[in-house]
Design a protein around this motif. Structure first.
Motif, short mmCIF file in Angstrom:
data_model
loop_
_atom_site.label_atom_id
_atom_site.label_comp_id
_atom_site.label_asym_id
_atom_site.label_seq_id
_atom_site.Cartn_x
_atom_site.Cartn_y
_atom_site.Cartn_z
N ARG A 176 0.83 -1.21 0.00
CA ARG A 176 0.00 0.00 0.00
C ARG A 176 0.87 1.26 0.00
N PHE A 177 1.92 1.25 0.81
CA PHE A 177 2.80 2.41 0.86
C PHE A 177 3.42 2.67 -0.51
N GLU A 178 3.81 1.61 -1.18
CA GLU A 178 4.40 1.75 -2.51
C GLU A 178 3.40 2.32 -3.50
N ALA A 179 2.15 1.82 -3.46
CA ALA A 179 1.12 2.30 -4.39
C ALA A 179 0.83 3.79 -4.16
N LEU A 180 0.72 4.19 -2.90
CA LEU A 180 0.46 5.60 -2.58
C LEU A 180 1.62 6.49 -3.00
N THR A 181 2.83 6.04 -2.70
CA THR A 181 4.00 6.84 -3.04
C THR A 181 4.14 7.01 -4.55
N ARG A 182 3.92 5.94 -5.28
CA ARG A 182 4.02 6.03 -6.74
C ARG A 182 2.94 6.96 -7.30
N TYR A 183 1.73 6.86 -6.77
CA TYR A 183 0.63 7.70 -7.26
C TYR A 183 0.96 9.18 -7.09
N PHE A 184 1.34 9.58 -5.87
CA PHE A 184 1.58 11.00 -5.62
C PHE A 184 2.86 11.49 -6.29
N SER A 185 3.85 10.62 -6.43
CA SER A 185 5.07 11.02 -7.15
C SER A 185 4.74 11.35 -8.60
N VAL A 186 3.93 10.50 -9.22
CA VAL A 186 3.56 10.72 -10.62
C VAL A 186 2.72 11.98 -10.76
N ARG A 187 1.77 12.18 -9.83
CA ARG A 187 0.92 13.38 -9.90
C ARG A 187 1.74 14.66 -9.73
N LEU A 188 2.67 14.65 -8.80
CA LEU A 188 3.51 15.84 -8.60
C LEU A 188 4.36 16.11 -9.83
N MET A 189 4.86 15.05 -10.44
CA MET A 189 5.70 15.23 -11.63
C MET A 189 4.93 15.83 -12.80
N GLU A 190 3.61 15.67 -12.80
CA GLU A 190 2.81 16.26 -13.87
C GLU A 190 2.87 17.78 -13.85
N TYR A 191 3.16 18.35 -12.67
CA TYR A 191 3.24 19.81 -12.54
C TYR A 191 4.68 20.30 -12.42
N HIS A 192 5.63 19.39 -12.40
CA HIS A 192 7.03 19.76 -12.21
C HIS A 192 7.51 20.70 -13.32
N GLU A 193 7.99 21.88 -12.92
CA GLU A 193 8.53 22.89 -13.83
C GLU A 193 7.50 23.36 -14.87
N LYS A 194 6.21 23.27 -14.53
CA LYS A 194 5.17 23.70 -15.47
C LYS A 194 4.30 24.83 -14.91
N LEU A 195 4.39 25.10 -13.61
CA LEU A 195 3.60 26.18 -13.01
C LEU A 195 4.53 27.35 -12.70
N VAL A 196 4.22 28.51 -13.28
CA VAL A 196 5.11 29.67 -13.15
C VAL A 196 4.35 30.85 -12.56
N ASN A 197 4.96 31.49 -11.55
CA ASN A 197 4.45 32.74 -11.02
C ASN A 197 5.36 33.86 -11.53
#
Length: 511
Positions: free
Chosen positions: A335-356
């Motif tokens: 379960r820990f692996e599944a959760l970690t992989r899910y949130f890692s992938v979701r965070l990477m979707e926004y990595h270096e793509k949101l600019v202020n």
């Protein structure tokens, strides 16, 4: 099997080497040396089962060679060659436990075949308890266990060379969680396989075999002498000193026969997935390793997707708490692996793509300082939750936008290099591998301002922060914002902010 021929006369050496078909008698490797020292070096490197050596050799005599071999191995079969029929040589050879003493001028093919047949029978007949044989047997056993996962393994096939009672250590190099390293493309530095095994032999003198059994761990089989815990702590410290990274040692078995060690190992293989739940640099016994259990709570990742899409990050964080903490409490690695992989992938979707563009800040998932402590579940989870909360706040800000890859990369480069006084649009364009004109055109079209105006604004925002703190001298602020000249820095600041840096400090300083 391997044979070593040592003879200082090159012609005789070749004559002996070509006298018979060695493979016909089971000797696949024929080693040759023209003096005693080279013979000893080859013995140390290859550990031949049979040595046929001239007694009179330069740099090291055959008798001296035999003495060294006997210190290393009582099982090696020795034959000596000489041109002299002197009793002193015979006596010395016999005292070394040699199987024969042969005169060179009488040596012929028939005698050589007799030697090989006798030696072959003796090698096969002997019970081999040397370190090299035990290590080979244990290595093969570990590989079989990994290939077949413990099924249909006949321990008795390996126990002939491993007849004693042992302690079994699981030696693991502490490492960051593989799931996040995989998603974020982080390379971990591993200790050298042979170097770790070699240190096990040095630190624990009764080590019979040290074998790498996985990417990050070794199995160390030790003849039981008592004091396993003390040995484990000493080994852990010496590994840290040698490699500069932490290791954990798990004592899987104490005072067990080989079959017992294997069974203990198979029962505790789940520790591989539980490493994230342990503290680093620890020494544990098998009974200290908590058993994992499955969490009954359904893992509804679609619900998490919906909350991210609808920007309901408070609900998402509560859901993270509930699921991650239950996984840690239950030591549920899956379960820990599944959760970690899910949130890692979701965070990477926004990595270096949101600019202020107001502050020049771009959302990045992980910098090197973030990853330094990704060894334990609680640390990794709290970092991940912090990043999710940060993402939520950024997405709530109306001045945050998603731009093209060119603009994102330009902003990221500026945010990391604005302190460089030589920074220019040309340098940024060169880094992005596009022309300066094209970069300026794209940047202005998407953001409404030129790239250089953005660079100046980022520097001025940073200057304001430093002036507000009131800790730095003006020369330091000038340097930290990418300017060499205080006068020019003051001029740009006044044009941008409507007042001089000193006036701004007097109005806004926190001190």
């Amino acid at each position: 099997m391997k044979v070593l021929l040592a003879e200082d006369n090159p012609l005789l050496l070749e004559h002996f080497a070509n006298m018979v078909d060695w493979k016909q008698y089971g000797f696949d490797v024929v080693l040759k040396a023209e003096d005693g020292k080279r013979a000893w070096q080859k013995f140390e490197a290859y550990h031949p089962e049979l040595v046929i050596a001239d007694i009179q050799m330069p740099r090291m005599t055959g008798i001296e060679l035999g003495e060294r071999i006997r210190e290393k191995s009582a099982e090696t079969i020795l034959y000596f060659l000489t041109s002299y029929e002197e009793f002193s040589y015979v006596k010395s050879a016999l005292e070394l436990g040699s199987c024969g003493y042969l005169l060179k001028h009488e040596m012929n093919r028939v005698q050589m075949i007799r030697i090989l047949e006798e030696a072959g029978r003796e090698i096969k007949k002997r019970k081999r308890y040397s370190r090299y044989d035990a290590e080979a047997a244990f290595t093969e056993l570990v590989w079989e266990l990994e290939r077949k996962n413990g099924e249909e393994i006949h321990i008795e096939e390996y126990s002939a060379g491993l007849p004693d009672v042992y302690d079994l250590f699981w030696v693991e190099q502490d490492h960051r969680y593989p799931v996040v390293c995989d998603v974020f493309g982080i390379q971990e530095s591993r200790a050298d396989e042979k170097a770790v095994a070699g240190l096990c032999y040095q630190a624990v003198p009764q080590t019979v075999a040290a074998v790498q059994a996985g990417d990050w761990f070794w199995l160390c089989l030790v003849k039981t002498q008592g004091g396993a815990t003390e040995q484990a702590y000493d080994l852990k410290l010496r590994l840290r000193e040698k490699f500069g990274s932490t290791f954990s040692v798990l004592i899987l078995a104490e005072q067990e026969e080989l079959s017992g060690c294997v069974n203990r190992y198979l029962r505790t293989k789940e520790v591989r997935r539980q490493g994230i739940f342990r503290v680093c640099s620890c020494v544990l016994h098998a009974e200290d390793i908590g058993r994992s259990r499955k969490v009954a709570l359904p893992l509804d990742l679609e619900k998490a997707d919906r909350w991210i899409r609808d920007r309901e990050f408070e609900k998402l964080c509560r859901w993270m708490d509930q699921n991650f903490l239950k996984a840690v409490e239950a030591r549920d690695g899956e379960r820990f692996e599944a959760l970690t992989r899910y949130f890692s992938v979701r965070l990477m979707e926004y990595h270096e793509k949101l600019v202020n563009l107001q502050t020049g800040v771009i959302f990045t998932v992980c910098e090197s300082e973030d990853t330094a402590n990704w060894y334990e579940a609680s640390v990794l989870y709290h970092w991940m939750k912090h990043k999710v909360m940060e993402l939520g706040k950024i997405l709530e800000n109306p001045s945050v936008f998603q731009y093209s890859d060119i603009v994102n990369r330009a902003v990221l480069y500026v945010s990391r290099n604005y302190t460089n006084s030589d920074l220019s649009v040309e340098e940024i364009a060169s880094h992005l591998k596009i022309s300066a004109n094209h970069l300026n055109t794209v940047f202005r079209k998407e953001t409404g301002e030129t790239l250089w105006k953005f660079v100046v604004r980022v520097r001025m925002e940073r200057a304001k922060e430093l002036l507000n703190l009131g800790r730095d001298e003006m020369t330091d602020i000038c340097r930290k914002t990418g300017y060499k000249n205080i006068s020019y820095f003051s001029k740009v600041f006044r044009e941008t902010c409507g007042m001089t840096p000193m006036e701004y400090r007097r109005e806004h300083s926190e001190i």
